[in-house]
Write a protein that holds these residues in place. Structure first.
Motif, short mmCIF file in Angstrom:
data_model
loop_
_atom_site.label_atom_id
_atom_site.label_comp_id
_atom_site.label_asym_id
_atom_site.label_seq_id
_atom_site.Cartn_x
_atom_site.Cartn_y
_atom_site.Cartn_z
N GLU A 233 81.98 -38.61 1.35
CA GLU A 233 80.79 -38.56 0.49
C GLU A 233 80.43 -37.13 0.08
OE1 GLU A 233 79.34 -39.20 4.81
OE2 GLU A 233 80.98 -39.90 3.50
N GLU A 234 81.08 -36.13 0.69
CA GLU A 234 80.82 -34.75 0.31
C GLU A 234 81.69 -34.29 -0.86
OE1 GLU A 234 79.34 -32.29 4.06
OE2 GLU A 234 81.23 -33.32 4.52
N VAL A 235 82.66 -35.10 -1.24
CA VAL A 235 83.47 -34.82 -2.43
C VAL A 235 82.89 -35.55 -3.64
CG1 VAL A 235 85.74 -35.06 -3.50
CG2 VAL A 235 85.57 -34.49 -1.09
N ALA A 236 82.36 -36.73 -3.41
CA ALA A 236 81.94 -37.61 -4.50
C ALA A 236 80.97 -36.99 -5.50
CB ALA A 236 81.36 -38.90 -3.92
N PRO A 237 79.94 -36.24 -5.08
CA PRO A 237 79.02 -35.65 -6.06
C PRO A 237 79.71 -34.71 -7.04
CG PRO A 237 78.04 -35.61 -3.88
CD PRO A 237 79.47 -35.99 -3.69
N LEU A 238 80.74 -34.00 -6.58
CA LEU A 238 81.47 -33.11 -7.48
C LEU A 238 82.22 -33.92 -8.53
CD1 LEU A 238 82.49 -30.38 -8.42
CD2 LEU A 238 84.25 -30.49 -6.61
N ALA A 239 82.78 -35.05 -8.12
CA ALA A 239 83.47 -35.91 -9.08
C ALA A 239 82.49 -36.43 -10.14
CB ALA A 239 84.13 -37.08 -8.36
N VAL A 240 81.30 -36.81 -9.72
CA VAL A 240 80.28 -37.25 -10.69
C VAL A 240 79.94 -36.12 -11.65
CG1 VAL A 240 77.88 -38.00 -10.96
CG2 VAL A 240 79.30 -39.00 -9.15
N HIS A 241 79.80 -34.93 -11.12
CA HIS A 241 79.49 -33.77 -11.96
C HIS A 241 80.58 -33.54 -13.01
CE1 HIS A 241 77.94 -29.83 -13.06
NE2 HIS A 241 79.14 -29.30 -12.85
N LEU A 242 81.85 -33.58 -12.57
CA LEU A 242 82.95 -33.34 -13.50
C LEU A 242 83.12 -34.48 -14.50
CD1 LEU A 242 85.60 -31.85 -11.04
CD2 LEU A 242 84.24 -30.61 -12.75
N ALA A 243 82.68 -35.66 -14.13
CA ALA A 243 82.76 -36.81 -15.03
C ALA A 243 81.66 -36.79 -16.08
CB ALA A 243 82.67 -38.12 -14.23
N SER A 244 80.60 -36.07 -15.83
CA SER A 244 79.38 -36.16 -16.63
C SER A 244 79.24 -35.01 -17.63
CB SER A 244 78.16 -36.16 -15.71
OG SER A 244 77.94 -34.85 -15.18
N ASP A 245 78.20 -35.14 -18.47
CA ASP A 245 77.90 -34.10 -19.46
C ASP A 245 77.41 -32.81 -18.82
OD1 ASP A 245 78.57 -35.93 -21.40
OD2 ASP A 245 76.50 -36.52 -21.82
#
Length: 265
Positions: A233-245
């Protein structure tokens, strides 16, 4: 403007930038570990998700759990990413089901054990390269080509910090993931400006793969500057960031999430 009002507007802006509502995301290796955490986070941010991995039952279980937890559509598509026919089918089924593809996460990987370098067979080497590089190449190209023709999107390659400090104990895996780093940079140029391509390099994380070598107490890992193993779960927020605007000016980036293990590389 009061400080409270400014802070409230900043929070609203931050949330809006990370909102993935109306988008479709595919996560390979999405039934467990880091991939499972990423799929969950993308759905929590509003995306519909496709969970892809080799075992259909595991995909279906993860998809059902994510739908129940987030209310987002989540579908299971079994896929062996080392086989290009499966890769082609994954993209086709995603488009047939959702009619769009906005985020693609190349997360699936494998690192088969071996006794020594000279005992590595051609079969083991080819299988490792197929899952960690050959398949991700095909999937990223298919996904990015579609995105470039339909308004843009984001491709996220999940590699390993081991690609920067290759270990004798996982050398074919590290070689393949080093190739994934090069692929990230090359595709970022090939599909700009509409498609952004970035890579995340996790370090020592608590997953099924790490059970064979992780310390008995994951919160006591002296070889990691932060002193512990990471959690998916400490990687997931970065993936959301890179997926988003929110990351609209970030492409070709290779980002380490390794607790400082490769800080001197």
């Amino acid at each position: 403007m009061s400080l409270f009002k400014w802070e409230h507007q900043a929070v609203d802006t931050f949330a809006a930038l990370h909102d993935l509502s109306g988008r479709t995301a595919v996560v390979t290796g999405g039934s467990r570990g880091i991939g499972r955490a990423i799929a969950q986070a993308l759905a929590e941010a509003g995306a519909d998700v496709v969970i892809a991995s080799r075992k259909q039952e595991a995909c279906e279980t993860a998809a059902a759990e994510i739908h129940q937890a987030t209310g987002r559509r989540a579908v299971a598509v079994p896929c062996h990413v080392g086989r290009w026919d499966d890769c082609d089918r994954l993209i086709a089924e995603t488009l047939d089901t959702f009619g769009r593809l906005d985020v693609f996460v190349n997360n699936a990987g494998m690192s088969p054990p071996y006794k020594s370098l000279e005992t590595i067979t051609e079969e083991l080497y080819d299988k490792t390269l197929a899952v960690n590089l050959k398949g991700p190449f095909r999937l990223a190209v298919l996904a990015a080509t579609h995105m470039a023709e339909h308004g843009g999107g984001s491709v996220i390659n999940v590699g390993t910090a081991g690609s920067l400090v290759a270990s004798v104990h996982e050398l074919p895996y590290a070689c393949a993931k080093a190739g994934l780093n090069a692929l990230t940079v090359g595709l970022a140029e090939a599909y700009a400006p509409k498609v952004r391509v970035n890579a995340i390099l996790p370090g020592p994380f608590l997953t099924d793969i790490s059970r064979g070598w992780a310390p008995e107490d994951p919160d006591d890992a002296p070889f990691v500057p932060l002193g512990r193993m990471g959690r998916p779960e400490e990687v997931a927020p970065l993936a959301v960031h890179l997926a988003s605007d929110a990351s609209s000016f970030t492409t070709g980036a290779i980002i380490r999430v390794d607790g400082g293990v490769t800080r001197k590389v």
